[in-house]
Write an enzyme that holds these catalytic residues in place. Structure first.
Site, PDB file in Angstrom:
ATOM      1  N   LEU A   9       0.809  -1.217   0.000  1.00 25.20           N
ATOM      2  CA  LEU A   9       0.000   0.000   0.000  1.00 25.20           C
ATOM      3  C   LEU A   9       0.841   1.264   0.000  1.00 25.20           C
ATOM      4  CD1 LEU A   9      -2.348  -1.123   2.896  1.00 25.20           C
ATOM      5  CD2 LEU A   9      -2.969  -1.167   0.498  1.00 25.20           C
ATOM      6  N   TYR A  49       1.619  10.141 -10.865  1.00 32.13           N
ATOM      7  CA  TYR A  49       1.096   9.128  -9.937  1.00 32.13           C
ATOM      8  C   TYR A  49       0.407   8.005 -10.709  1.00 32.13           C
ATOM      9  CZ  TYR A  49      -1.947   7.189  -6.262  1.00 32.13           C
ATOM     10  OH  TYR A  49      -2.610   6.351  -5.398  1.00 32.13           O
TER      11      TYR A  49
END
Length: 319
Positions: A74, A147
């Site tokens: 994560l 991103y």
């Protein structure tokens, strides 16, 4: 019982995933370069360990992966403002750090569960998106897409590692996760930014005209999905949308928060250019198809937005 490494395990989503895994009797190690305050309630469980370090620390990563059965990855920089101001840091953490983990996991054939993002599909106008939808992005000169691109490259790596190295993997694309302890107020995503304003009595700033839409997914629903995808071998080798399919505009979100929380703040509007500068581009609509995850593991987001917002506002109102 599985031994699970959760990178970013002391963060917004990771702390909930660690909590669910510990409750189910698994041994969990959380690797995070941030503070431990969101997971300190797990310290006395006997099944949880916190390691404060970075996924960029190759020796640490290799050691931890060698001792685990499943890696739930994560850890990432996921703040839109940082996409614009720190593109190099975003790319280094989100890509280089992940490659350290992937190399170590491939050597030991460890199951690798990757938190990707709905942002990989960019501004594809053909919503709702299934997992095989086309990526439609702006140019590399717009930092906003660093991103998305970093996450998509990792997805490519996972399919390649699966094909050539036999790495067992699962890809999860999150859709606007929110809830208690999900972010520091005023930081990161739209709900904590709005909530900081609501609680301080300041005008709430809506970017653009507020007609852009998102599908908001409560954190507890998300954590259950991640754990099920991590433990169920039927999910291996596949990509899954993890989110609600209920579409809400940003203006509707602000109005709902105002109503649920009993606030009286003024709602004001500012252009994206004024807030983020010229190297940002917004996504008009972001809606997932969720048939695949329902079919494979029987999961569906069940928490209504009003309920989730109410619980979130109550959490942040506590002294």
């Amino acid at each position: 019982m599985a031994r699970v490494l959760v990178t970013g395990g002391a963060g917004s989503i990771g702390s909930y995933i660690c909590e669910v895994l510990v409750q189910r009797g698994h041994e969990v190690v959380a690797l995070d370069n941030g503070p431990s305050r969101k997971v300190e309630h797990l310290f006395d469980s006997g099944r949880f360990k916190f390691v404060q370090d970075s996924v960029l620390s190759k020796e640490v990563v290799e050691h931890l992966v060698s001792q685990t059965d499943i890696v739930i990855h994560l850890a990432a920089i996921a703040d839109p403002k940082r996409y614009v101001t720190e593109p190099l840091n975003v790319l280094n953490v989100n890509l280089k750090g992940t490659l350290h983990l992937l190399e170590a996991a491939a050597r030991g054939r460890k199951k690798f569960v990757f938190a990707s993002t709905s942002e990989v599909l960019g501004r594809n106008p053909d919503v709702p998106w299934d997992e095989e939808a086309d990526r439609v992005l702006g140019p590399p000169s717009i930092n906003r897409w660093c991103y998305s691109t970093g996450k998509a490259l990792v997805e490519h790596y996972l399919y390649a590692y699966g094909q050539q190295e036999g790495l067992p993997f699962v890809i999860m694309r999150f859709f606007n996760v929110y809830g208690p302890r999900c972010d520091d107020l005023g930081q990161g995503r739209v709900i904590p930014i709005f909530l900081e304003r609501f609680l301080s009595g300041e005008p709430v700033v809506i970017h653009g005209d507020g007609r852009q839409t998102r599908c908001f997914t409560f954190i507890e629903d998300t954590a259950q999905a991640v754990v099920e995808l991590s433990l169920n071998d039927a999910a291996l080798g596949q990509c899954f949308n993890v989110g609600s399919d209920v579409e809400t505009s940003i203006l509707e979100l602000a109005q709902t928060m105002k109503q649920v929380g009993g606030f009286d703040n003024e709602l004001i509007f500012k252009p994206h250019l004024e807030v983020f500068g010229p190297s940002y581009e917004d996504i008009p609509r972001r809606i997932p198809k969720v048939e695949r995850i329902a079919k494979v593991i029987g999961w569906k987001a069940t928490t209504p937005l009003e309920e989730g917002l109410g619980r979130t506002i109550e959490f942040y109102r506590k002294p």
